[in-house]
Enzyme design. Structure first.
Site, PDB file in Angstrom:
ATOM      1  N   CYS A  69       0.837  -1.206   0.000  1.00 15.95           N
ATOM      2  CA  CYS A  69       0.000   0.000   0.000  1.00 15.95           C
ATOM      3  C   CYS A  69       0.867   1.249   0.000  1.00 15.95           C
ATOM      4  O   CYS A  69       1.999   1.235   0.479  1.00 15.95           O
ATOM      5  CB  CYS A  69      -0.891   0.039   1.243  1.00 15.95           C
ATOM      6  SG  CYS A  69      -2.096  -1.288   1.361  1.00 15.95           S
ATOM      7  N   ASP A  70       0.297   2.315  -0.526  1.00 12.25           N
ATOM      8  CA  ASP A  70       0.960   3.615  -0.469  1.00 12.25           C
ATOM      9  C   ASP A  70      -0.105   4.704  -0.454  1.00 12.25           C
ATOM     10  O   ASP A  70      -1.099   4.610  -1.166  1.00 12.25           O
ATOM     11  CB  ASP A  70       1.891   3.816  -1.670  1.00 12.25           C
ATOM     12  CG  ASP A  70       2.771   5.032  -1.478  1.00 12.25           C
ATOM     13  OD1 ASP A  70       3.734   4.940  -0.685  1.00 12.25           O
ATOM     14  OD2 ASP A  70       2.489   6.083  -2.081  1.00 12.25           O
TER      15      ASP A  70
END
Length: 195
Positions: A69-70
């Site tokens: 995730c980012d």
């Protein structure tokens, strides 16, 4: 066969979200160098970084689902990640107060058993309170904003400075749970497999 679930992130908030819905993941931080990617569109940037993080970790697992995730915040067309220091955090809050920001979280999911992958982005609008300079300095002094994309933690002290959100609540914390369920379904897994 139910694969292992691997979180390619050291984020305590993401881990807490997964545990909250009954998933106890293997935590394996990616250490991917985010400076290697520079894309102008927020969705492209977070999706690319999320997938790169998952890809780095996936090299270590052959029977797993790996989630990278980012997150970033967009305010008035300007992209914000984690602030470099307290001065930057204070200036950023002084700019954001009373405004709306758009929080983007890219989710990269790799299925190493079936050699498939999927990437999607969650988008949530965040409305910041018109806080005072004194409140901003006190909040930044806690250190919390320095660890977060967008300079605030909805699930922490920063939550008191958010007037409202429009969209997925958990997306702002770093992982959209409804989006994760949809992605798992698209890869032919039920969320309940991981309980």
């Amino acid at each position: 066969m139910t694969p292992k679930f691997v979180l390619a992130s050291a984020s305590p908030a993401r881990l807490k979200l997964l545990r909250m819905i009954g998933i106890e993941p293997i935590v394996h931080k990616s250490d991917y160098d985010e400076s290697l990617i520079n894309l102008p569109q927020p969705i492209d940037l977070v999706n690319t970084l999320a997938m790169k993080k998952a890809e780095v970790v996936a090299q270590n697992y052959h029977d797993s689902l790996i989630l990278g995730c980012d997150s970033l915040l967009l305010v008035d067309g300007e992209i914000y990640g984690k602030p470099e220091d307290e001065e930057v955090a204070i200036a950023r809050w002084q700019y954001m107060r009373g405004k709306m920001g758009r929080l983007y979280t890219g989710h990269g999911l790799i299925d190493t058993i079936n050699n498939r992958q999927i990437v999607q982005c969650g988008v949530t609008d965040v409305y910041f309170a018109d806080v005072t300079d004194e409140q901003i300095r006190a909040y930044v002094a806690t250190g919390e904003p320095l660890k977060c994309a967008g300079c605030f933690a909805l699930e922490g002290k920063g939550g008191v400075f958010i007037e409202k959100i429009e969209g997925c609540h958990s997306n702002v914390i770093g992982l959209s749970l409804p989006l994760l369920r949809k992605m798992l379904t698209e890869l032919s897994y039920e969320i309940s497999y991981f309980w």
